[in-house]
Enzyme design. Structure first.
Site, PDB file in Angstrom:
ATOM      1  CG  MET A   6      50.445   1.970 -16.656  1.00  0.00           C
ATOM      2  SD  MET A   6      52.230   1.801 -16.532  1.00  0.00           S
ATOM      3  CE  MET A   6      52.776   3.219 -17.404  1.00  0.00           C
TER       4      MET A   6
ATOM      5  CG  HIS B 109      44.142   7.032 -20.430  1.00  0.00           C
ATOM      6  ND1 HIS B 109      44.831   8.083 -19.893  1.00  0.00           N
ATOM      7  CD2 HIS B 109      45.052   6.029 -20.585  1.00  0.00           C
ATOM      8  CE1 HIS B 109      46.100   7.761 -19.722  1.00  0.00           C
ATOM      9  NE2 HIS B 109      46.263   6.524 -20.149  1.00  0.00           N
TER      10      HIS B 109
ATOM     11  N   GLY C 125      45.395   1.883 -26.987  1.00  0.00           N
ATOM     12  CA  GLY C 125      45.552   3.074 -27.827  1.00  0.00           C
ATOM     13  C   GLY C 125      46.504   2.824 -28.990  1.00  0.00           C
TER      14      GLY C 125
ATOM     15  CG  MET D  10      45.842  14.181 -25.553  1.00  0.00           C
ATOM     16  SD  MET D  10      44.299  14.302 -24.662  1.00  0.00           S
ATOM     17  CE  MET D  10      43.703  15.830 -25.373  1.00  0.00           C
ATOM     18  CB  SER D  11      51.684  11.199 -23.615  1.00  0.00           C
ATOM     19  OG  SER D  11      52.578  10.600 -22.693  1.00  0.00           O
TER      20      SER D  11
ATOM     21  NE  ARG E  80      56.741   7.906 -19.224  1.00  0.00           N
ATOM     22  CZ  ARG E  80      56.379   6.633 -19.433  1.00  0.00           C
ATOM     23  NH1 ARG E  80      55.748   6.295 -20.532  1.00  0.00           N
ATOM     24  NH2 ARG E  80      56.655   5.692 -18.537  1.00  0.00           N
TER      25      ARG E  80
HETATM   26  O1  PAF Z   1      49.783   1.399 -22.043  1.00  0.00           O
HETATM   27  C1  PAF Z   1      49.856   1.331 -20.804  1.00  0.00           C
HETATM   28  O2  PAF Z   1      49.411   2.229 -20.100  1.00  0.00           O
HETATM   29  C2  PAF Z   1      50.519   0.129 -20.148  1.00  0.00           C
HETATM   30  O3  PAF Z   1      51.602  -0.304 -20.901  1.00  0.00           O
HETATM   31  C3  PAF Z   1      49.532  -1.031 -19.886  1.00  0.00           C
HETATM   32  C4  PAF Z   1      48.988  -1.612 -21.181  1.00  0.00           C
HETATM   33  C5  PAF Z   1      48.391  -0.550 -19.017  1.00  0.00           C
HETATM   34  C6  PAF Z   1      50.257  -2.163 -19.147  1.00  0.00           C
HETATM   35  O4  PAF Z   1      50.751  -1.743 -17.926  1.00  0.00           O
END
Ligand code: PAF
Length: 295
Positions: A30, A37, A147, A184-185, A187
């Site tokens: 997202m 990521h 993840g 890590m997030s 948020r």
């Molecule tokens: O993990 C995420 O960031 C979301 O749930 C995903 C898999 C991209 C789906 O929108």
């Protein structure tokens, strides 16, 4: 690096890649990309010839009182970071491109989504599986990397991909942590300094459980009780769940063994955080911790 905004263009590109015989990996995100990521993108680049990172803040997986509006968005920076980590394409469609007028289909994994996060976020996983199914149909990847931090999400997507014969290999990348252990997030940015300190109890609780398991303790309830007590000691932390489950089936266990996942969701202040640890490590190796020391 090519940024693709339309479904048609993404379809054309992925058809070209397949015709050229390339193995294609998708890393669905997202956006607001952080080291967690980027480690998935690097893993994807090891597994495939071409890596597509999708950046789409998916409205259907947010509840009405959740953070869809304020979720951080910076496509240019995400594209730069994704390219540095080895991606060739960023697929960043608008909401109207993914959910055009008249859209009414939902992909729903029934049992695995009822428990844990699903019990606290009604509709969340239906939003996730629907958008991931669409991304798989558009990008047609050979492999998709998710993840381990979102352990339930990974299990749900593995189930969906197998049940619907999607032919996409699902790979879980290890959790990446801050030097002090916080997973890590995107948020984490919402946390005040006091909450950021309190948030460390999530990892401390998981470490406590893993440590006692390594010392020979196999009673799951004893350890989840201990984890709860530890988390409750943090003033701003409110537990949603602390469980010991099989990492793939999400069935609760009483007896600990390799492959069991301790998973938790805790609201710290107003920010909901999740974390987990799989006993015996994840399939692709141990989780990594960022070092402050560049050397
Ligand atoms: O993990 C995420 O960031 C979301 O749930 C995903 C898999 C991209 C789906 O929108």
């Amino acid at each position: 690096m090519e940024i693709i905004r339309s479904v048609d263009q993404m379809r054309r590109r992925s058809a070209e890649l397949r015709e050229a015989g390339s193995v294609v990996a998708l890393v669905p995100t997202m956006g607001a990309l952080h080291e967690g990521h980027l480690s998935l993108v690097r893993l994807a680049a090891e597994l495939a010839d071409a890596v597509v990172v999708s950046v789409f803040v998916n409205p259907t997986q947010f509840g009405p009182s959740e953070d869809f509006e304020r979720y951080p968005r910076d496509l240019d920076e995400d594209a730069r970071l994704a390219a540095e980590a080895g991606a060739e394409f960023v697929f960043a469609p608008d909401v109207s491109e993914v959910y055009p007028a008249g859209f009414e289909t939902v992909v729903h994994v029934q049992k695995l989504t009822r428990k844990m996060c699903g019990a606290f976020r009604p509709g969340h996983f239906a939003g996730v599986t629907t958008v991931v199914a669409k991304l798989f149909n558009v990008v047609r990847p050979n492999v998709a990397v998710f993840g381990q931090k979102d352990g339930q999400q990974s299990a749900v997507i593995e189930r969906m991909s197998a049940d619907l014969d999607m032919g996409v290999e699902i790979v879980r990348g290890p959790t990446v942590r801050e030097p002090d252990g916080l997973a890590m997030s995107s948020r984490n940015a919402y946390l005040s300094p006091e909450e950021r300190m309190d948030a460390l109890v999530l990892h401390e609780a998981l470490e406590y459980a893993e440590r006692l398991y390594r010392c020979g303790e196999t009673d799951a309830a004893l350890l989840t009780d201990g984890m709860r007590t530890l988390i409750e000691s943090a003033k701003t932390a409110n537990i949603q769940y602390v469980v010991a489950v099989d990492a793939k089936t999400l069935e609760e266990v009483t007896e600990l063994r390799a492959g069991v996942m301790f998973a938790l969701a805790v609201v710290v202040g107003k920010t909901r955080l999740i974390d987990n640890v799989v006993l015996g490590g994840t399939e692709r190796g141990r989780e990594t911790r960022e070092s402050r020391d560049d050397g």
